[in-house]
Design a protein around this motif. Structure first.
Motif, short mmCIF file in Angstrom:
data_model
loop_
_atom_site.label_atom_id
_atom_site.label_comp_id
_atom_site.label_asym_id
_atom_site.label_seq_id
_atom_site.Cartn_x
_atom_site.Cartn_y
_atom_site.Cartn_z
N PHE A 48 1.07 6.96 -6.76
CA PHE A 48 -0.01 7.91 -7.01
C PHE A 48 0.48 9.35 -6.85
O PHE A 48 0.09 10.24 -7.62
CB PHE A 48 -1.19 7.65 -6.06
N GLU A 49 1.30 9.64 -5.86
CA GLU A 49 1.81 10.99 -5.63
C GLU A 49 2.65 11.46 -6.82
O GLU A 49 2.64 12.62 -7.19
CB GLU A 49 2.66 11.02 -4.35
N ILE A 50 3.39 10.54 -7.39
CA ILE A 50 4.27 10.91 -8.51
C ILE A 50 3.47 11.18 -9.77
O ILE A 50 3.76 12.10 -10.54
CB ILE A 50 5.31 9.80 -8.73
N THR A 51 2.43 10.36 -10.00
CA THR A 51 1.70 10.42 -11.28
C THR A 51 0.61 11.47 -11.31
O THR A 51 0.08 11.79 -12.38
CB THR A 51 1.07 9.05 -11.59
N GLN A 75 0.82 -1.20 0.00
CA GLN A 75 0.00 0.00 0.00
C GLN A 75 0.86 1.26 0.00
O GLN A 75 0.55 2.24 -0.69
CB GLN A 75 -0.93 -0.01 1.22
N SER A 76 1.96 1.23 0.75
CA SER A 76 2.84 2.41 0.78
C SER A 76 3.48 2.64 -0.58
O SER A 76 3.61 3.79 -1.03
CB SER A 76 3.91 2.22 1.86
N LYS A 77 3.83 1.56 -1.26
CA LYS A 77 4.41 1.70 -2.60
C LYS A 77 3.39 2.28 -3.57
O LYS A 77 3.72 3.13 -4.42
CB LYS A 77 4.90 0.34 -3.10
N LEU A 78 2.14 1.85 -3.46
CA LEU A 78 1.09 2.38 -4.34
C LEU A 78 0.85 3.87 -4.09
O LEU A 78 0.65 4.66 -5.03
CB LEU A 78 -0.21 1.60 -4.13
#
Length: 807
Positions: A768-771, A761-764
């Motif tokens: 999302f923050e980057i995209t 979940q942390s990786k997702l």
């Protein structure tokens, strides 16, 4: 007392009076039927008297034979026959003893009619099934006497024929009477078979004498019916048909001895007829081993008989295992090679040694090879595959596991053995049909077969090519490529082409580079003649038809272009004929493959080059090279580019049709393997580089080449060790994971899975923050300090979309 009873008829026993009453005053009147019925009724009512009736009849018959009263003899035998047919009680055995005693008396007579009469009675008796067994009855006399009758040499031809026929019928009766009764005398004993079988063969052998008679048309059917040869053949078939596996040896051995004693192997006509009757037996192979030092013509006769008998060796025929049969034939082939080399059967020529004729041994070797092919043609596919592997394992090859003999004599023996075994393999592979090439050409077989293609001997290399062709050709297209040519329209060949199957694709992925490499090396041989190039052309064509997909087509084109480079650069210093032949081979194949691919631009380029060669360089085409008197050019160093098929052009036109143009641009460079070092080649290390190169030698641009990585022993060792270590680590990791889920408590497993879920979940969230990107502002960008534009970062869930976007 007995004398008084004999004088007074009223005082005689009743059974004697009944027997006397069946004989008329005049023997020509025949048996008195009413009195015979009374005697039969009395015998059935009082079976204990049957043995006395038989003894008295026997006494009368012996007296009548001595007095030459043959009419009463016939009446007595007729009465005995009727009593035998009517009575089946327990006392029949004693009556049979009297009956056989009377039959023996008739057979001992010198009168042919009495012999025939006794035989007919014995045949009737043989067809009767007795209710009670006999423990003491012997048929030795009858076997000997009937066998003697089969060899009758009476002066009268008709009487001789009748006696011989009676002898054959008598032997047939003895066999029928004893073969199925375990309590009877064992008819399969050698003492009986040594008399029965030669007697039958004697009559079979003299069929020409019987056929030499020319009867009138009205008598012809009767004569044919009374032919001893036909009766002997039926009797021999019946005898062998009743033989069990344990008894067949005693029945076959007399046949072999008879053929030996009468020298019937060399004409072999009669021997073939015999073994077409007795089918195939293990004893013929054993007999071939026993005659391993006989003359080559005798051994060739035995082998040719085997070959003829093979066509009727069906399932269920008595014989050895398949591999044992082929092992015997291959052993005889190897012995023949030794005989031809040493010149004698003992390995050294001395006083009294029989000198061997080489041409006779060669004839014997060809007979063995033909026989191997005949046997293989009768086998199912799976057994044929076993035979192919078995023969290939016998071929002596220069390898670590198969050392060959050294010295001049050893080299000659190795060469002749290789040639003969490859000939045998070619015979077995001819007509071999297998849908799965992985089964037809397994790795162990293909490796050994292709290693022979690296030998210096041109004849051996040609056999290897022919064997490969016979395996690959599954639709009968081989003969259509027997002549190398550049046809403008290959539809006249009427080729049978099927789509490449999945199994064939797997086979080519595994073995294609190995095949290409050996084709490439075969093209570079100086000792090649026209037959070699025709075989190479046929092999390339059949691979293109039977096993080709787009990747295979690309590789074959690269291979042929590399062969063209061999002829152009001529690093091997090939003769002019070989260079012209390579040019012609490339032209013929590219002409074929261009029409098979049906790419117009590709066909046009090939056609243009061929037309140019026809006008200015015909010595580079098969029509001028592969003829009885080739028309060659003495100067091939100045070949212009218009005469050559250009790799750049071909890759361009085929790349536009969906083929892999990047792969087409790469030149074909085979790699060195261990078999090159072990094979007997002069300069195999000079022909192939150990370095890995991907640049084209013919590229016009002189680009700076990247230094090739040198492959050393340490490099290979390190790669193998590293790969093994990685595999071990991966295997240990998997074992630990399985063990943890099997033995760890549920809470620990749940916590572990929860931690992994949190990590995911942390990786997702980071992704999302980057995209996330903000929407364009209506007022445009906001200029921040230092004159740089800055965008407001607005989360997706806070963006406001127009109404048209809401559904």
């Amino acid at each position: 007392m007995y004398g008084v009873c004999g004088c007074c008829g009223a005082l005689r026993p009743r059974y004697k009076r009944l027997v006397d009453n069946i004989f008329p005053e005049d023997p020509e009147d025949g048996l008195v039927k009413t009195n015979m019925e009374k005697l039969t009724f009395y015998a059935l009512s009082a079976p204990e008297k049957l043995d006395r009736i038989g003894a008295y009849l026997s006494e009368r018959l012996i007296r009548d034979v001595g007095r030459h009263r043959y009419g009463y003899v016939c009446i007595a035998m007729e009465a005995l026959d009727q009593l035998l047919m009517a009575c089946h009680c327990q006392s029949i055995n004693l009556f049979v003893e009297s009956f056989l005693k009377m039959v023996a008396k008739l057979l001992e007579s010198e009168k042919p009619n009495l012999q025939i009469l006794g035989t007919n009675s014995f045949v009737k008796f043989a067809n009767i099934e007795e209710d009670t067994p006999s423990y003491h009855r012997s048929y030795d006399f009858f076997v000997s006497r009937f066998s003697e009758m089969c060899h009758s040499s009476h002066e009268d031809l008709e009487i001789k024929t009748k006696i011989r026929m009676s002898g054959i019928k008598g032997l047939q009766g003895v066999v029928r009477k004893t073969v199925n009764d375990e309590l009877q005398a064992n008819i399969w004993d050698p003492q009986h078979m040594d008399k029965i079988v030669p007697s039958l063969l004697f009559n079979l052998q003299h069929v020409e004498e019987a056929e030499s008679r020319s009867p009138s048309p009205l008598q012809a059917p009767e004569k044919e019916k009374e032919n001893p040869a036909e009766l002997a053949e039926r009797c021999l078939r019946e005898l062998l048909g009743r033989a069990a596996f344990g008894n067949i040896k005693n029945a076959i051995k007399p046949v072999l001895i008879h053929l030996d004693n009468h020298s019937l192997w060399e004409p072999k006509v009669f021997a073939i007829r015999c073994f077409k009757i007795i089918m195939y037996s293990i004893q013929l192979l054993s007999h071939l081993d026993a005659n391993s030092r006989s003359a080559a013509t005798v051994r060739a006769g035995i082998v040719e008989v085997l070959s003829e008998a093979a066509v009727i060796a069906a399932t269920g025929s008595v014989g050895p295992t398949v591999l044992e049969m082929f092992n015997t034939l291959l052993r005889q082939l190897r012995l023949s090679i030794d005989y031809a080399l040493t010149g004698s059967y003992d390995g050294a020529i001395s006083l009294g040694t029989k000198i061997i004729k080489e041409h006779e041994e060669r004839m014997f070797q060809e007979a063995v090879i033909k026989t191997i092919g005949s046997f293989a043609s009768t086998l199912p596919t799976y057994q044929r595959s076993e035979v192919i592997l078995f023969i290939m394992s016998k071929v002596p090859l220069p390898s670590l596991h198969h050392p060959v003999e050294t010295g001049r004599t050893g080299e000659n023996r190795n060469r002749l053995t290789q040639i003969m075994l490859l000939k045998s393999l070619l015979q077995v592979s001819t007509g071999f049909q297998c849908n799965n090439m992985m089964s037809a050409l397994p790795s162990n077989f293909l490796d050994r077969l292709l290693s022979t293609a690296l030998m210096e001997d041109a004849e051996i290399r040609l056999f290897v090519l022919e064997i490969l062709i016979s395996f690959i050709d599954r639709h009968g297209n081989r003969h259509k490529f027997s002549t190398i040519s550049t046809l403008s329209d290959i539809s006249v060949l009427k080729l049978k082409v099927d789509k490449c199957s999945r199994q064939d694709t797997i086979f080519m992925k595994k073995h294609s580079q190995q095949l290409y490499r050996h084709i490439y090396l075969s093209c570079k041989e100086e000792t090649n003649i026209q037959k070699h190039y025709e075989a190479l052309y046929g092999l390339l064509a059949l691979i293109s038809i039977e096993l080709a997909n787009e990747e295979v087509v690309v590789d074959l084109i690269r291979l042929v272009l590399a062969v063209q480079d061999v002829a152009q650069v001529n690093e091997e210093n090939l003769p002019v004929y070989n260079r012209c032949a390579l040019y012609a081979l490339g032209a013929a194949y590219l002409n074929l493959i261009s029409q098979l691919t049906t790419v117009p631009a590709f066909c046009q380029h090939i056609h243009e080059v061929i037309e140019t060669r026809k006008k200015e360089a015909p010595y580079m085409l098969p029509e001028d090279v592969f003829v009885e008197r080739p028309r060659l050019s003495q100067n091939l160093d100045g070949v212009v580019i218009e005469f050559l098929f250009r790799q750049s052009k071909i890759s361009e036109v085929l790349g536009g049709s969906g083929y892999n143009s990047d792969r087409l641009c790469l030149p074909y460079v085979p790699q060195l393997t261990d078999e090159d070092r072990l094979s007997k080649r002069k300069s195999i290390g000079e022909t192939i580089s150990l370095q890995v190169e991907v640049e084209s030698r013919n590229s016009p641009e002189k680009e700076e080449r990247v230094p090739a990585e040198e492959i050393t022993y340490e490099t290979l060792k390190k790669a193998i060790v590293d790969s093994v270590a990685v595999e071990e680590q991966e295997r240990e990791r998997r074992r630990q994971v399985v063990e943890k889920f099997q033995k760890a408590p549920f809470e620990e497993i749940a916590a572990h899975c929860g931690a992994r879920a949190s990590l995911l979940q942390s990786k997702l969230n980071q992704i999302f923050e980057i995209t996330i990107r903000p929407p364009p502002s209506p007022s445009g960008t906001i200029t921040a300090a230092y004159g740089q534009s800055q965008n407001h970062s607005i989360p997706v869930y806070e963006m406001k979309f127009p109404d048209l976007c809401v559904y």
